[in-house]
Design a protein around this motif. Structure first.
Motif, mmCIF file in Angstrom:
data_model
loop_
_atom_site.group_PDB
_atom_site.id
_atom_site.type_symbol
_atom_site.label_atom_id
_atom_site.label_comp_id
_atom_site.label_asym_id
_atom_site.label_seq_id
_atom_site.Cartn_x
_atom_site.Cartn_y
_atom_site.Cartn_z
ATOM 1 N N GLY A 170 58.110 45.394 47.106
ATOM 2 C CA GLY A 170 59.210 44.993 46.238
ATOM 3 C C GLY A 170 58.834 45.141 44.770
ATOM 4 O O GLY A 170 57.657 45.188 44.414
ATOM 5 N N ALA A 171 59.845 45.237 43.907
ATOM 6 C CA ALA A 171 59.619 45.343 42.469
ATOM 7 C C ALA A 171 60.923 45.058 41.737
ATOM 8 O O ALA A 171 62.008 45.146 42.319
ATOM 9 C CB ALA A 171 59.099 46.727 42.093
ATOM 10 N N HIS A 172 60.796 44.711 40.472
ATOM 11 C CA HIS A 172 61.978 44.592 39.624
ATOM 12 C C HIS A 172 61.613 45.035 38.205
ATOM 13 O O HIS A 172 60.442 45.134 37.843
ATOM 14 C CB HIS A 172 62.568 43.176 39.633
ATOM 15 C CG HIS A 172 61.691 42.118 39.045
ATOM 16 N ND1 HIS A 172 60.603 41.604 39.720
ATOM 17 C CD2 HIS A 172 61.733 41.471 37.859
ATOM 18 C CE1 HIS A 172 60.014 40.676 38.962
ATOM 19 N NE2 HIS A 172 60.681 40.584 37.831
ATOM 20 N N LEU A 173 62.647 45.305 37.427
ATOM 21 C CA LEU A 173 62.489 45.810 36.071
ATOM 22 C C LEU A 173 62.322 44.650 35.094
ATOM 23 O O LEU A 173 63.125 43.717 35.091
ATOM 24 C CB LEU A 173 63.726 46.636 35.695
ATOM 25 C CG LEU A 173 63.752 47.357 34.366
ATOM 26 C CD1 LEU A 173 62.723 48.485 34.342
ATOM 27 C CD2 LEU A 173 65.149 47.920 34.102
ATOM 28 N N THR A 174 61.285 44.695 34.261
ATOM 29 C CA THR A 174 61.071 43.620 33.284
ATOM 30 C C THR A 174 61.227 44.093 31.842
ATOM 31 O O THR A 174 61.326 43.265 30.939
ATOM 32 C CB THR A 174 59.678 42.985 33.446
ATOM 33 O OG1 THR A 174 58.676 43.990 33.254
ATOM 34 C CG2 THR A 174 59.532 42.353 34.827
ATOM 35 N N ARG A 175 61.246 45.403 31.631
ATOM 36 C CA ARG A 175 61.420 45.936 30.269
ATOM 37 C C ARG A 175 62.006 47.332 30.362
ATOM 38 O O ARG A 175 61.608 48.113 31.219
ATOM 39 C CB ARG A 175 60.073 45.989 29.532
ATOM 40 C CG ARG A 175 60.149 46.461 28.082
ATOM 41 C CD ARG A 175 58.768 46.474 27.438
ATOM 42 N NE ARG A 175 57.886 47.433 28.085
ATOM 43 C CZ ARG A 175 57.794 48.716 27.736
ATOM 44 N NH1 ARG A 175 58.534 49.195 26.749
ATOM 45 N NH2 ARG A 175 56.962 49.528 28.381
ATOM 46 N N LEU A 176 62.980 47.633 29.474
ATOM 47 C CA LEU A 176 63.575 48.967 29.468
ATOM 48 C C LEU A 176 63.982 49.332 28.047
ATOM 49 O O LEU A 176 64.660 48.562 27.365
ATOM 50 C CB LEU A 176 64.804 49.037 30.377
ATOM 51 C CG LEU A 176 65.441 50.422 30.511
ATOM 52 C CD1 LEU A 176 64.484 51.382 31.220
ATOM 53 C CD2 LEU A 176 66.764 50.356 31.271
ATOM 54 N N VAL A 177 63.545 50.504 27.617
ATOM 55 C CA VAL A 177 63.897 51.027 26.293
ATOM 56 C C VAL A 177 64.456 52.432 26.466
ATOM 57 O O VAL A 177 63.796 53.300 27.054
ATOM 58 C CB VAL A 177 62.670 51.087 25.359
ATOM 59 C CG1 VAL A 177 63.091 51.583 23.969
ATOM 60 C CG2 VAL A 177 61.986 49.731 25.264
#
Length: 282
Positions: free
Chosen positions: A197-204
Motif C-alpha cells: 500500500g501507499a499514498h501521496l504525501t507531496r505533489l508539485v
C-alpha cells in the motif's frame, strides 16, 4: 530570456498567466483571488490542481481563454513523494490512514522494479475524491458524504517515471504524463504492486508543455498589482485568507496533522525554555 513583468500584462485583452499555487488552495480559489485582485472580467484555469498539490497553475484571461483546451491537452510533469505501508481513502493526506502494512522487507531493487508496469499506456481508475462527474455530481461530493460510487477506468500515458530518492517509508519521484493522469491513483497502484500500500504525501506540478513553474508568479506578487479602489483609505483592512485553510477544502486529516505538528513544536519550545531556566544562574 527575461521573465515578463506583471506590470506589462494586458489581462483584459488576453494573457497566459503562470501562478505558483499555494498549499490547500483549490484551483478555483486562485482564479477568484486573481480575478478580484486585478478586476479581470474573463478568466479561467487550464488544468486543475488538487488542494494538497502545489506548483504550476495556468490562468488564461480575455481572448486567451480560447487556448485553455489546447494548454490542458499538453503533457504534465510532476515531482512528489509516496509514503509506503499506509493507505488512505483519498490516496493522499486529505483523509486519515485506513490501513497499515509492513514495508521494511522491501529492497531498493524491488521498489525500483515496481516502476516498469506503469510506463507507457496504462489503464487507471481516478480516485473517488476527485472532480470526475458521476451522474452529474462531482465524485468528491459523493465521497465526502461517506457514500460509494463506481468510477470507470480510462487510458492514460506515463511517458517518464523515475524514483529520485528512496528513504523508507518515503519514496520521491518524477513523472511526465498525459492529460487526465491522477498521480494519487498512481500512488495507490504503485503501493498495490509492492503489496504494502501507499499514498501521496507531496505533489508539485513543475511543467505543462513548455510552461514551467520557475516562471510562475506568487499570489502575493499578483496581489501587489491590485489597483486602488474608491474608499480604500476609510475601509478597514480585509482579513486575508491564511496560507493554509484546510477547512475550506474539507481536508480534515491534513488539518489534524498540522495541529499535531504545531502541538509538538509548542511542547518542544516549552521544554527547551524550561531547561534553559533551570540551567541559567540566578
Amino acid at each position: 530570456m527575461s521573465k515578463k513583468s506583471l506590470a506589462d500584462f494586458d489581462f483584459e485583452t488576453g494573457e497566459v498567466l503562470l501562478v505558483d499555487k499555494p498549499l490547500t488552495w483549490t484551483s478555483f480559489d486562485v482564479v477568484r483571488k486573481v480575478k478580484n485582485a486585478l478586476r479581470i472580467k474573463k478568466i479561467g484555469h487550464a488544468g486543475t490542481l488538487d488542494p494538497l498539490a502545489t506548483g504550476l497553475l495556468i490562468l488564461c484571461t480575455g481572448k486567451k481563454t480560447k487556448e485553455i483546451d489546447l494548454i490542458q491537452a499538453q503533457e504534465k510533469e510532476y515531482t512528489g513523494t509516496f509514503r509506503l505501508g499506509e493507505t488512505t481513502p483519498s490516496f493522499d493526506l486529505e483523509t486519515a490512514v485506513d490501513m497499515a502494512r509492513p514495508y521494511s522487507h522491501l529492497t531498493e531493487q524491488q521498489i525500483q522494479a515496481a516502476v516498469a508496469p506503469f510506463l507507457g499506456l496504462i489503464q487507471q481508475t481516478p480516485p473517488l475524491f476527485s472532480a470526475v462527474k458521476i451522474d452529474g455530481k462531482r465524485a468528491y461530493e459523493i465521497a465526502r458524504q461517506g457514500l460509494e460510487a463506481e468510477i470507470k477506468s480510462k487510458t492514460v500515458e506515463i511517458k517518464a517515471f523515475e524514483l529520485t530518492r528512496i528513504a523508507l517509508p518515503e519514496v520521491d519521484f518524477r513523472i511526465v504524463c498525459s492529460k487526465g493522469t491522477y498521480v494519487r491513483s498512481l500512488a495507490r497502484d504503485f503501493g498495490l504492486g509492492l503489496g504494502c500500500g501507499a499514498h501521496l504525501t507531496r505533489l508539485v506540478r513543475t511543467r505543462i508543455g513548455e510552461y514551467r513553474v520557475e516562471d510562475a508568479f506568487t499570489l502575493e506578487s499578483i496581489q501587489a498589482l491590485r489597483p486602488p479602489r474608491p474608499g480604500d483609505e476609510q475601509r478597514p483592512a480585509r482579513a486575508e485568507r491564511p496560507g493554509t485553510a484546510p477547512n475550506r477544502a474539507g481536508l480534515q486529516y491534513f488539518a489534524a496533522l498540522q495541529a499535531d505538528a504545531l502541538a509538538v513544536q509548542a511542547r518542544q519550545a516549552a521544554e527547551e525554555a524550561g531547561a534553559k531556566a533551570e540551567n541559567d544562574p540566578e
